[in-house]
Write an enzyme that holds these catalytic residues in place. Structure first.
Site, PDB file in Angstrom:
ATOM      1  N   ALA A  13       0.809  -1.230   0.000  1.00 18.12           N
ATOM      2  CA  ALA A  13       0.000   0.000   0.000  1.00 18.12           C
ATOM      3  C   ALA A  13       0.837   1.272   0.000  1.00 18.12           C
ATOM      4  O   ALA A  13       0.343   2.337  -0.360  1.00 18.12           O
ATOM      5  CB  ALA A  13      -0.946  -0.004   1.195  1.00 18.12           C
ATOM      6  N   ALA A  14       2.109   1.164   0.400  1.00 23.14           N
ATOM      7  CA  ALA A  14       2.958   2.361   0.379  1.00 23.14           C
ATOM      8  C   ALA A  14       3.628   2.546  -0.986  1.00 23.14           C
ATOM      9  O   ALA A  14       4.282   3.550  -1.222  1.00 23.14           O
ATOM     10  CB  ALA A  14       4.013   2.275   1.471  1.00 23.14           C
ATOM     11  N   GLY A  18      -0.304   1.440  -4.928  1.00 21.91           N
ATOM     12  CA  GLY A  18      -1.122   1.540  -3.712  1.00 21.91           C
ATOM     13  C   GLY A  18      -1.494   2.977  -3.400  1.00 21.91           C
ATOM     14  O   GLY A  18      -2.643   3.280  -3.068  1.00 21.91           O
ATOM     15  N   ASP A  43       2.254  -3.539   4.102  1.00 25.28           N
ATOM     16  CA  ASP A  43       3.465  -3.465   3.288  1.00 25.28           C
ATOM     17  C   ASP A  43       4.588  -4.160   4.036  1.00 25.28           C
ATOM     18  O   ASP A  43       4.393  -4.643   5.156  1.00 25.28           O
ATOM     19  CB  ASP A  43       3.817  -1.997   2.947  1.00 25.28           C
ATOM     20  CG  ASP A  43       4.438  -1.899   1.541  1.00 25.28           C
ATOM     21  OD1 ASP A  43       5.368  -2.686   1.258  1.00 25.28           O
ATOM     22  OD2 ASP A  43       3.991  -1.062   0.751  1.00 25.28           O
ATOM     23  N   ASP A 141      -3.907  -4.221 -19.289  1.00 27.51           N
ATOM     24  CA  ASP A 141      -3.590  -4.516 -20.688  1.00 27.51           C
ATOM     25  C   ASP A 141      -4.848  -4.400 -21.553  1.00 27.51           C
ATOM     26  O   ASP A 141      -4.799  -3.917 -22.686  1.00 27.51           O
ATOM     27  CB  ASP A 141      -3.001  -5.932 -20.791  1.00 27.51           C
ATOM     28  CG  ASP A 141      -1.927  -6.156 -19.739  1.00 27.51           C
ATOM     29  OD1 ASP A 141      -0.839  -5.598 -19.888  1.00 27.51           O
ATOM     30  OD2 ASP A 141      -2.194  -6.852 -18.740  1.00 27.51           O
ATOM     31  N   HIS A 169       0.450 -11.496 -17.899  1.00 28.58           N
ATOM     32  CA  HIS A 169       0.705 -10.042 -17.884  1.00 28.58           C
ATOM     33  C   HIS A 169       2.206  -9.847 -18.080  1.00 28.58           C
ATOM     34  O   HIS A 169       2.956  -9.553 -17.148  1.00 28.58           O
ATOM     35  CB  HIS A 169       0.241  -9.416 -16.569  1.00 28.58           C
ATOM     36  CG  HIS A 169       0.664  -7.973 -16.460  1.00 28.58           C
ATOM     37  ND1 HIS A 169       0.152  -6.987 -17.252  1.00 28.58           N
ATOM     38  CD2 HIS A 169       1.584  -7.355 -15.680  1.00 28.58           C
ATOM     39  CE1 HIS A 169       0.722  -5.831 -16.966  1.00 28.58           C
ATOM     40  NE2 HIS A 169       1.612  -6.043 -16.013  1.00 28.58           N
TER      41      HIS A 169
HETATM   42  C1  LMR Z   1       2.907  -2.469 -16.455  1.00 25.37           C
HETATM   43  O1  LMR Z   1       2.348  -3.249 -17.240  1.00 25.37           O
HETATM   44  O2  LMR Z   1       2.786  -1.251 -16.511  1.00 25.37           O
HETATM   45  C2  LMR Z   1       3.817  -3.027 -15.402  1.00 25.37           C
HETATM   46  O3  LMR Z   1       3.532  -4.383 -15.198  1.00 25.37           O
HETATM   47  C3  LMR Z   1       5.227  -2.829 -15.820  1.00 25.37           C
HETATM   48  C4  LMR Z   1       6.188  -3.165 -14.691  1.00 25.37           C
HETATM   49  O4  LMR Z   1       7.085  -3.989 -14.939  1.00 25.37           O
HETATM   50  O5  LMR Z   1       6.056  -2.619 -13.599  1.00 25.37           O
END
Ligand code: LMR
Length: 313
Positions: A13-14, A18, A43, A141, A169
């Site tokens: 959260a910090a 977050g 955290d 995404d 991701h």
């Molecule tokens: C993003 O998709 O913006 C992040 O996952 C990129 C990252 O590596 O922090």
């Protein structure tokens, strides 16, 4: 009758995401303007002071819906391994804390990278939380893909829907527009029909979405936080309150083998949500180009899974 408060736990959260996310939750953006919340901020110990600063600011913002803030770095019984991914061990300890203290029906969204695999680790170490309640963020995404299509066609982003993010991701994800549509004055039209340029759809569009996180890091010298927090809000809101009729979103969820994705991975699928439950959209046609991309990102996730588990043993 006024609703009772819901407890929302934000880990890390910090951190940047977050910090961007907690005021959205406290303002009712995530669970609704009539839903009071109690925020639990967690955290790691080196972030204790910064975490306290976040708590102070939340108090200073005097959010009417915010009925309490608990800030802590104590997950109890933490066991750290040294190697490869710090996140894997962080997720293991946070999962153990959830296992002990969270409601068994709590909904979990994992954002920190490697998000899919961290969610898998969390599932492993929080066995009493049902696997359908453990998800990871690919809505970022998904929203990026909507944004790219809207820019290309010069249409409102809110008129574009049903893109899909398949898989991880990471840069192996597959942003798929084969079923995406745009609302036009003469009805809904397929994105493929409106974007005549096939080479863009199978080339630059895909790589732009895949590499958007890295591009933002390059531009900001920091990773995305505003858009990550906003999409995390979107993910939970749609999961809890439901997706609009005829619209799906992308969520990283536990694979049940749909679309021949190996079961046992946390993989991003198109889903609809109703009554607090997500359901994978079934029956979409997958052409040969897409099949290869679905398999490649699944292969990467299987490798990540093996690596993560080897760090835990
Ligand atoms: C993003 O998709 O913006 C992040 O996952 C990129 C990252 O590596 O922090």
């Amino acid at each position: 009758m006024a609703k009772g408060p819901v407890r929302v736990l934000v880990t890390g959260a910090a951190g940047q995401i977050g910090y961007a996310l907690v005021p959205m939750i406290a303002r009712g953006v995530m669970l609704g303007a009539d839903q009071p919340v109690i925020l639990h901020l967690l955290d790691i110990p080196p972030a204790a002071e910064a975490l306290n600063g976040v708590k102070m600011e939340l108090v200073d913002a005097a959010f009417p819906l915010l009925k309490g803030v608990v800030a802590t770095t104590d997950v109890e019984g933490m066991e750290r391994k040294d190697v490869m991914s710090k996140n894997v061990s962080i997720y293991k300890s946070q999962a153990s804390a959830l296992e002990k203290h969270a409601a068994a029906n709590c909904k979990v969204l994992v954002v920190a990278n490697p998000a899919n695999t961290n969610a898998l680790i969390l599932k492993e170490f929080a066995p009493s939380i049902p696997e359908k309640n453990i998800t990871c963020l690919t809505r970022l995404d998904h929203n990026r893909a909507l944004g790219q299509v809207s820019e290309r066609l010069n249409v409102q982003v809110s008129d574009v829907k049903n893109v899909i993010i398949w898989g991880n991701h990471s840069s192996s994800q597959y942003p798929d527009v084969n079923h995406a549509t745009v609302k036009t004055p003469s009805g809904e039209k397929a994105v493929r029909e409106l974007v005549a340029d096939d080479a863009w759809l199978t080339g630059e569009f895909i790589t732009t979405v895949q590499q958007r996180g890295a591009a933002i890091i390059k531009a900001r010298k920091l990773s995305s936080a505003l858009s990550a927090a906003s999409s995390a809000c979107d993910h939970i809101r749609d999961w809890v309150l439901g997706t609009p009729e005829g619209t799906w979103v992308s969520m990283g969820v536990y694979s049940d083998g749909s679309y021949n994705v190996p079961s046992g991975l946390i993989y991003s699928f198109p889903v609809t949500c109703q009554n607090g439950e997500w359901k994978i959209v079934q029956g979409l046609s997958i052409d040969e180009f897409s099949r290869k991309k679905l398999d490649a990102t699944a292969d990467e996730l299987s490798e990540e899974k093996a690596l993560a588990y080897s760090c835990l043993s």
